[in-house]
Scaffold this active site. Structure first.
Site, mmCIF file in Angstrom:
data_model
loop_
_atom_site.group_PDB
_atom_site.id
_atom_site.type_symbol
_atom_site.label_atom_id
_atom_site.label_comp_id
_atom_site.label_asym_id
_atom_site.label_seq_id
_atom_site.Cartn_x
_atom_site.Cartn_y
_atom_site.Cartn_z
ATOM 1 N N GLN A 1 73.998 66.702 42.014
ATOM 2 C CA GLN A 1 74.153 67.193 40.741
ATOM 3 C C GLN A 1 75.070 68.232 40.458
ATOM 4 O O GLN A 1 75.091 69.588 41.435
ATOM 5 C CB GLN A 1 72.750 67.803 40.377
ATOM 6 C CG GLN A 1 71.613 66.663 40.192
ATOM 7 C CD GLN A 1 70.317 67.049 40.490
ATOM 8 O OE1 GLN A 1 69.784 67.955 41.175
ATOM 9 N NE2 GLN A 1 69.453 66.921 39.433
ATOM 10 N N ASP B 1 74.995 64.592 36.189
ATOM 11 C CA ASP B 1 74.318 65.491 35.152
ATOM 12 C C ASP B 1 75.158 66.500 34.446
ATOM 13 O O ASP B 1 74.890 67.475 34.436
ATOM 14 C CB ASP B 1 73.258 66.195 36.129
ATOM 15 C CG ASP B 1 72.013 65.459 36.702
ATOM 16 O OD1 ASP B 1 72.040 64.281 36.579
ATOM 17 O OD2 ASP B 1 71.250 65.841 37.802
ATOM 18 N N ASP C 1 73.529 59.797 35.228
ATOM 19 C CA ASP C 1 72.497 60.526 34.210
ATOM 20 C C ASP C 1 73.440 61.631 33.649
ATOM 21 O O ASP C 1 72.674 62.527 33.485
ATOM 22 C CB ASP C 1 71.414 61.024 35.053
ATOM 23 C CG ASP C 1 70.456 59.750 35.862
ATOM 24 O OD1 ASP C 1 70.828 58.767 35.204
ATOM 25 O OD2 ASP C 1 69.926 60.236 36.871
ATOM 26 N N ARG D 1 68.464 54.913 31.383
ATOM 27 C CA ARG D 1 67.310 54.980 32.145
ATOM 28 C C ARG D 1 66.306 56.212 31.944
ATOM 29 O O ARG D 1 66.705 57.352 31.677
ATOM 30 C CB ARG D 1 67.388 54.846 33.585
ATOM 31 C CG ARG D 1 68.105 56.090 34.388
ATOM 32 C CD ARG D 1 68.074 55.889 35.785
ATOM 33 N NE ARG D 1 68.712 56.930 36.765
ATOM 34 C CZ ARG D 1 69.059 57.080 37.950
ATOM 35 N NH1 ARG D 1 68.665 56.067 38.513
ATOM 36 N NH2 ARG D 1 69.344 57.951 38.548
ATOM 37 N N TRP E 1 64.002 59.154 33.052
ATOM 38 C CA TRP E 1 63.649 60.175 34.122
ATOM 39 C C TRP E 1 62.244 60.506 34.219
ATOM 40 O O TRP E 1 61.834 61.147 33.317
ATOM 41 C CB TRP E 1 64.581 61.506 33.676
ATOM 42 C CG TRP E 1 64.676 62.476 34.809
ATOM 43 C CD1 TRP E 1 64.027 62.086 36.194
ATOM 44 C CD2 TRP E 1 64.646 63.843 34.588
ATOM 45 N NE1 TRP E 1 64.013 63.626 36.797
ATOM 46 C CE2 TRP E 1 64.372 64.461 35.696
ATOM 47 C CE3 TRP E 1 65.084 64.705 33.689
ATOM 48 C CZ2 TRP E 1 64.776 65.722 36.217
ATOM 49 C CZ3 TRP E 1 65.373 65.880 33.809
ATOM 50 C CH2 TRP E 1 64.939 66.627 34.990
#
Length: 400
Positions: A209, A232, A259, A323, A325
């Site tokens: 991340q 992220d 993500d 998606r 989380w």
């Protein structure tokens, strides 16, 4: 260089060759079902999820004065110094920080208690760059040494508690503290900036991340921004998991591979490009990962936007729109009605080549819960036993 993107003119409720209700792996809203999913509704409520308060927020364009209160590159050397000065000025009047062209290396923490703040760049976003290299796998001690090498965060400073909250963590790694710009103050406006976590491709495709921007508070407005990282990139967060935080992003660009737009906030994205890149992670990339409170109907709204992927993804289309989380459920598994259940509608937008059109939604983060949507005639769009990720009236190679 200005990028000219295709104009979306789709008006049919038709995505991937499937009309509403779509399929269990690619659900499509009907014209009646999509009606509540407007910017006004996503931005209508404040307060707690348990007892939300009608508090419509209708942010207009960000306007800046001829003369700013603080000028980074003239009155102050760093952005953090200017933020500290705005905090010290206090009051409820909006304060303005102008940033002159240049590259500003280091973190920026905007603490709660800062007056309403507008931070804006001079010229193009590409000309005003806030950068730093941060990896969430670092230990808290290593993070503290890296972020504060010359003691720019010191006891008594406005952002000292934010710094300490990460430096004293007892976890093995620093996690979501690995962010270049971190804001806990409400009514924040950012315009005309590039924020980059320069970790980028220096690490493997694992879980690194590396946030560019994290916002924790209510009524955050971003315009004409560039946010660049890999995993992220932008966290549209609600620091208090019991309270609603609202975010609006307009006319911006966000880049990443995993993500890279995620969080709990009720967020509206308009005229923004989300670009999936393969330079670190050559397959299976994911754009959105909302972790919406399970009993709240509004997570992310993506309207009049562009979802694009680079040439490698276009050659081998394995990208995913998003998606859920399932935050906090790594040991328990997904608990219906307790675990967050990400909510997202992508509508009236351009879905470019490079995405898996047969299965554009990936299994949930944290739990790997398989994606499943209701397609029955009487479906509940907020059924906690199913996903809440939807499409409506999109165009482009991955929509038809």
């Amino acid at each position: 260089m200005r990028v000219v993107l295709p104009v979306v003119t789709a008006v049919l409720v038709l995505t991937g060759g499937v009309s509403a209700p779509g399929t269990t792996v690619r659900p499509v809203l009907s014209a009646a079902e999509v009606m509540p999913f407007t910017a006004a509704n996503y931005l209508r409520w404040s307060g707690t999820y348990a007892a939300p308060t009608a508090d419509p927020w209708r942010p207009g364009p960000i306007r800046t004065p001829r003369h700013a209160d603080f000028v980074v590159g003239r009155t102050h050397t760093t952005v953090q110094q200017a933020v500290n000065a705005a905090f010290a000025a206090g009051g409820t009047a909006r304060r303005y920080i102008r940033i002159l062209p240049g590259t500003y290396t280091g973190t920026v923490f905007i603490p709660a208690g800062t007056p309403p703040l507008t931070i804006y760049g001079t010229g193009r976003p590409e000309d005003v760059r806030l950068e730093y290299t941060l990896d969430a796998t670092a230990t808290p001690a290593a993070w503290a040494a890296q972020v504060n090498p010359s003691g720019q965060y010191a006891e008594g400073d406005p952002a000292w508690e934010m710094f300490q909250s990460c430096a004293t963590k007892t976890s093995a790694n620093v996690g979501l503290c690995a962010t270049v710009v971190w804001a806990q103050a409400p009514d924040l406006m950012l315009r005309g900036l590039t924020i980059t976590n320069t970790l980028l491709d220096t690490v493997d495709r694992g879980t690194h991340q590396a946030l560019a921007l994290r916002t924790d508070a209510d009524r955050t407005l971003l315009e004409n921004m560039r946010m660049v990282s890999r995993q992220d990139t932008f966290l549209a967060n609600a620091d208090d998991p019991a309270r609603i935080a609202r975010v609006v992003v307009r006319d911006s660009y966000v880049e990443g591979d995993t993500d890279f737009v995620f969080g709990r906030a009720a967020a509206v994205f308009e005229r923004t490009r989300f670009h999936l890149v393969s330079s670190r992670k050559p397959s299976g990339g994911v754009i959105f990962a909302p972790n919406t409170a399970p009993d709240f109907p509004y997570g992310f709204l993506v309207r009049h936007c562009w979802l694009t992927a680079d040439e490698a993804y276009q050659a081998a289309p394995t990208g995913h729109f998003g998606r859920a989380w399932d935050q906090g459920a790594s040991t328990t598994g997904y608990l219906p009605g307790i675990t967050p259940n990400g909510q997202l509608v992508i509508r009236d937008s351009y879905l470019g080549a490079g995405f898996d059109t047969a299965a554009p939604w990936s299994p949930a983060a944290t739990t790997s819960r398989p994606f499943s949507a209701r397609v029955d005639e009487e479906r509940d769009l907020d059924d906690v036993d199913h996903n809440r990720l939807w499409e409506y009236a999109n165009g482009g190679e991955s929509a038809s």
